[in-house]
Design a protein around this motif. Structure first.
Motif, short mmCIF file in Angstrom:
data_model
loop_
_atom_site.label_atom_id
_atom_site.label_comp_id
_atom_site.label_asym_id
_atom_site.label_seq_id
_atom_site.Cartn_x
_atom_site.Cartn_y
_atom_site.Cartn_z
N GLY A 96 0.83 6.28 7.51
CA GLY A 96 0.43 4.89 7.55
C GLY A 96 1.10 4.16 8.71
N LYS A 97 0.52 3.07 9.10
CA LYS A 97 1.08 2.23 10.16
C LYS A 97 1.11 0.79 9.67
N LYS A 98 2.15 0.09 10.04
CA LYS A 98 2.25 -1.33 9.73
C LYS A 98 2.82 -2.06 10.94
N THR A 99 2.38 -3.29 11.11
CA THR A 99 2.89 -4.13 12.19
C THR A 99 3.89 -5.13 11.62
N PHE A 100 5.07 -5.13 12.18
CA PHE A 100 6.15 -6.02 11.75
C PHE A 100 6.46 -7.00 12.88
N VAL A 101 7.09 -8.08 12.53
CA VAL A 101 7.49 -9.07 13.53
C VAL A 101 9.00 -9.08 13.62
N HIS A 102 9.50 -8.90 14.83
CA HIS A 102 10.94 -8.93 15.07
C HIS A 102 11.21 -9.80 16.29
N GLN A 103 11.98 -10.85 16.09
CA GLN A 103 12.31 -11.79 17.17
C GLN A 103 11.03 -12.25 17.90
N ASP A 104 10.05 -12.66 17.08
CA ASP A 104 8.78 -13.19 17.57
C ASP A 104 7.92 -12.17 18.31
N THR A 105 8.27 -10.90 18.20
CA THR A 105 7.50 -9.84 18.85
C THR A 105 6.93 -8.91 17.80
N GLU A 106 5.65 -8.54 17.90
CA GLU A 106 5.03 -7.61 16.98
C GLU A 106 5.40 -6.17 17.35
N VAL A 107 5.77 -5.41 16.33
CA VAL A 107 6.15 -4.01 16.53
C VAL A 107 5.36 -3.16 15.55
N GLU A 108 4.60 -2.19 16.07
CA GLU A 108 3.85 -1.28 15.19
C GLU A 108 4.70 -0.05 14.91
N MET A 109 4.82 0.28 13.62
CA MET A 109 5.64 1.41 13.19
C MET A 109 4.85 2.29 12.23
N LYS A 110 5.17 3.58 12.26
CA LYS A 110 4.66 4.50 11.26
C LYS A 110 5.62 4.52 10.07
N PHE A 111 5.12 4.97 8.92
CA PHE A 111 6.02 5.07 7.77
C PHE A 111 5.59 6.22 6.86
N ASP A 112 6.56 6.76 6.14
CA ASP A 112 6.24 7.65 5.03
C ASP A 112 7.03 7.22 3.81
N LEU A 113 6.66 7.75 2.67
CA LEU A 113 7.19 7.31 1.39
C LEU A 113 7.95 8.45 0.73
N ARG A 114 9.13 8.17 0.20
CA ARG A 114 9.94 9.19 -0.48
C ARG A 114 10.21 8.75 -1.91
N PHE A 115 9.82 9.60 -2.86
CA PHE A 115 10.05 9.34 -4.29
C PHE A 115 10.96 10.43 -4.84
N PHE A 116 12.13 10.03 -5.31
CA PHE A 116 13.08 10.96 -5.90
C PHE A 116 12.68 11.23 -7.35
N THR A 117 12.81 12.48 -7.78
CA THR A 117 12.30 12.89 -9.09
C THR A 117 13.30 13.80 -9.81
N PHE A 118 13.16 13.82 -11.12
CA PHE A 118 13.92 14.78 -11.94
C PHE A 118 13.12 15.04 -13.20
N ASN A 119 12.82 16.32 -13.45
CA ASN A 119 12.09 16.73 -14.66
C ASN A 119 10.83 15.90 -14.91
N GLY A 120 10.09 15.65 -13.87
CA GLY A 120 8.78 15.02 -14.03
C GLY A 120 8.76 13.52 -13.99
N LYS A 121 9.91 12.87 -13.75
CA LYS A 121 9.95 11.41 -13.73
C LYS A 121 10.44 10.92 -12.36
N VAL A 122 9.87 9.82 -11.92
CA VAL A 122 10.32 9.17 -10.69
C VAL A 122 11.62 8.42 -10.99
N GLN A 123 12.65 8.68 -10.19
CA GLN A 123 13.95 8.02 -10.38
C GLN A 123 14.13 6.82 -9.46
#
Length: 389
Positions: free
Chosen positions: A335-362
């Protein structure tokens, strides 16, 4: 705690986000004073580890991830699934010790939905994500510390005063060595003995319980011979361990898991990208002709090591990596999202990390970056909270 209770905790933390100058070092000094001395002295935290941005997503995604994680663990633990896998000796007489700090990494876009990138049975960044959230608030009563401790207790069957060794090949040379330091201090504060050991120290300095961050996942290298002997004899408890890696994190399992999910829940099966071993293509030239549809990666690896985009790989690099057990995984762009930093737009990629144990998201967080693969070198990039609403 359920994923929803964790979600409520994170919503509260995210409301206190200020700017990039939040005092995570001050928080570390207050909560982990022993570790902080070495962290500060050796400058162990990269300036690009913590991002100032936040990823906002729908709670429907959290629901879908929890459903997916639950189904994968059910399959992983089933005799039908285990009996269907190649007989490589890993399952024979291997102790059943569940893996602490596993994670599921995803890419997500509105067009493609969730796409699993990998399952990792020795994931990093859990404590830095918690610390980031706590540092952004004036006070922190974070239940994920307790949730994590309970997974260690359950995995190792810990009694008060037991010892845990944190093992890696050369811990002090790891980019996230500071995480080992705070794990040690946290475990000691929780009533357990703890030490950090390298492979060369294992024979004389390990406790019966080993939190394993060493990346010879099957203990197959000659220097891992004693680990393998201790693991299969049950003399030492390893978490994570070769059996859990074989069942879930070896990238060849992506195909096995998807096949089982297609029978039980086709909509969740689509989260796993189609994958093929190089040897399953008609020929090397056939794969080369189709390369632009795939990411090319080793079947046994972690993070972004030796991962190539088929769209950009050169013929020379392709020839160098070509191996029957390399994997071609259907492209699933981040995925990509555009963020604003010091009045400047910055496009960044991102990924998602979900920690798990025995079938449940921690717990969960995102990694923001620029470039071909996830990294901790991007200015303004790094780990960041996910805000579900």
């Amino acid at each position: 705690k359920t994923a929803y209770e964790i979600h409520e905790r994170l919503v509260g933390l995210e409301m206190c986000i200020r700017d990039r100058n939040y005092p995570y070092l001050e928080y570390l000094e207050k909560v982990f004073p022993q570790s902080f001395v070495e962290i500060k002295k050796k400058n162990l935290i990269s300036e690009n580890l913590f991002s100032p941005f936040v990823i906002n997503l729908s709670t429907k995604i959290l629901d879908e991830v929890q459903s997916f994680v639950s189904e994968v663990y059910k399959i992983k633990d089933s005799s039908q699934y285990q009996d269907s896998l190649p007989k490589e000796g890993v399952l024979e007489n291997a102790p059943d010790t569940p893996s602490v700090l596993s994670c599921f990494d995803f890419h997500y876009t509105e067009e493609q939905g969730l796409k699993l990138i990998e399952i990792n049975t020795n994931a990093s960044l859990y404590l830095p994500i918690v610390i980031q959230g706590c540092a952004q608030c004036s006070q922190c009563a974070d239940p994920t510390f307790d949730i994590l401790l309970n997974t260690f207790i359950d995995s190792f069957n810990l009694k008060e005063g037991d010892g845990i060794s944190i093992l890696d090949e050369n811990p002090e040379q790891e980019g996230l060595y500071f995480e080992f330091l705070i794990f040690k201090e946290w475990l000691e504060h929780s009533g357990y003995k703890a030490n950090i050991i390298g492979l060369n120290d294992y024979e004389k300095n390990h406790y019966k319980n080993v939190y394993n961050r060493y990346t010879d996942f099957y203990f197959n290298e000659p220097k891992s011979e004693l680990l393998k002997k201790d693991y299969y004899s049950g003399r030492v408890n390893f978490s994570p361990n070769p059996k859990e890696y074989f069942l879930m994190a070896d990238k060849r399992r992506l195909m096995n898991l998807r096949s089982f999910l297609e029978k039980t829940n086709p909509s969740l099966a689509k989260i796993i990208p189609l994958s093929k071993l190089f040897k399953e293509f008609e020929s090397k030239e056939d794969l080369w002709a189709q390369r632009k549809k795939y990411f090319l990666k080793p079947s046994q690896s972690f993070g972004s090591k030796a991962v190539y985009s088929g769209k950009s790989i050169s013929r020379k690099a392709f020839e160098n990596i070509y191996s029957p057990d390399f994997l071609a995984q259907e492209l699933a762009p981040p995925g990509k999202k555009t963020f604003v930093h010091q009045d400047t737009e910055v496009e960044m990629k991102f990924d998602l990390r979900f920690f798990t144990f025995n079938g449940k998201v921690q717990n969960y967080g995102a990694r923001i970056y620029q470039g071909q693969t996830t990294n901790m070198r991007t200015p303004l990039g790094g780990i960041t909270p996910i805000h579900f609403s």
